[in-house]
Design a protein around this motif. Sequence first.
Motif, PDB file in Angstrom:
ATOM      1  N   GLU A 270       0.829  -1.212   0.000  1.00  9.51           N
ATOM      2  CA  GLU A 270       0.000   0.000   0.000  1.00  9.51           C
ATOM      3  C   GLU A 270       0.860   1.259   0.000  1.00  9.51           C
ATOM      4  OE1 GLU A 270      -2.492  -0.595   3.397  1.00  9.51           O
ATOM      5  OE2 GLU A 270      -3.845  -1.962   2.328  1.00  9.51           O
ATOM      6  N   GLU A 271       1.943   1.239   0.773  1.00  4.87           N
ATOM      7  CA  GLU A 271       2.846   2.398   0.817  1.00  4.87           C
ATOM      8  C   GLU A 271       3.509   2.615  -0.542  1.00  4.87           C
ATOM      9  OE1 GLU A 271       4.931   5.648   2.439  1.00  4.87           O
ATOM     10  OE2 GLU A 271       3.138   4.589   3.085  1.00  4.87           O
ATOM     11  N   LYS A 272       3.909   1.515  -1.184  1.00  7.93           N
ATOM     12  CA  LYS A 272       4.528   1.618  -2.506  1.00  7.93           C
ATOM     13  C   LYS A 272       3.536   2.198  -3.518  1.00  7.93           C
ATOM     14  CE  LYS A 272       7.357  -1.637  -4.349  1.00  7.93           C
ATOM     15  NZ  LYS A 272       7.704  -2.952  -4.949  1.00  7.93           N
TER      16      LYS A 272
ATOM     17  N   ALA B   2       1.715   6.774  -6.746  1.00  7.05           N
ATOM     18  CA  ALA B   2       0.647   7.708  -7.109  1.00  7.05           C
ATOM     19  C   ALA B   2       1.107   9.157  -6.897  1.00  7.05           C
ATOM     20  CB  ALA B   2      -0.615   7.417  -6.301  1.00  7.05           C
ATOM     21  N   GLU B   3       1.822   9.399  -5.810  1.00 12.17           N
ATOM     22  CA  GLU B   3       2.351  10.745  -5.552  1.00 12.17           C
ATOM     23  C   GLU B   3       3.367  11.146  -6.616  1.00 12.17           C
ATOM     24  OE1 GLU B   3       3.898  11.327  -1.632  1.00 12.17           O
ATOM     25  OE2 GLU B   3       2.011  10.749  -0.673  1.00 12.17           O
ATOM     26  N   LEU B   4       4.232  10.227  -6.991  1.00  8.76           N
ATOM     27  CA  LEU B   4       5.227  10.530  -8.020  1.00  8.76           C
ATOM     28  C   LEU B   4       4.569  10.786  -9.384  1.00  8.76           C
ATOM     29  CD1 LEU B   4       8.085   8.029  -7.139  1.00  8.76           C
ATOM     30  CD2 LEU B   4       8.164  10.512  -7.015  1.00  8.76           C
TER      31      LEU B   4
ATOM     32  N   ASP C 147      -3.662  12.634  -6.968  1.00  9.36           N
ATOM     33  CA  ASP C 147      -4.027  12.969  -5.590  1.00  9.36           C
ATOM     34  C   ASP C 147      -4.824  11.812  -5.021  1.00  9.36           C
ATOM     35  OD1 ASP C 147      -2.815  15.440  -5.586  1.00  9.36           O
ATOM     36  OD2 ASP C 147      -4.558  16.446  -6.450  1.00  9.36           O
ATOM     37  N   ALA C 148      -4.126  10.927  -4.347  1.00 12.97           N
ATOM     38  CA  ALA C 148      -4.802   9.766  -3.783  1.00 12.97           C
ATOM     39  C   ALA C 148      -4.695   9.768  -2.285  1.00 12.97           C
ATOM     40  CB  ALA C 148      -4.205   8.472  -4.335  1.00 12.97           C
TER      41      ALA C 148
END
Length: 82
Positions: free
Chosen positions: A68-70, A75-77, A81-82
């Motif tokens: 989930e962190e990956k 998504a941020e990279l 906007d998640a």
Amino acid sequence: MNNPVVKFYLYRVALIAVIAVPLMFFINALLALAIGLLGSMLLGFVLLRGQREAMIDHIDAAAKRRKEEKQRLRAELAGDDA
């Protein structure tokens, strides 16, 4: 100590010791350790079942968190906007 992985391996080592140490008085130490390891594998399958399941759940939860962190970081990279 709250880590189920550490607990499982400590219980496994203790089980090996409980089997091997008394045998060392009668047979070669290396043979006693080998018998202790085999006995630990057999008895641990039954005796450490609950601890093994707790360890698996702990590892699965950690893998899920990492996944989930990956995904969040990707998504941020990507600019989402998640």
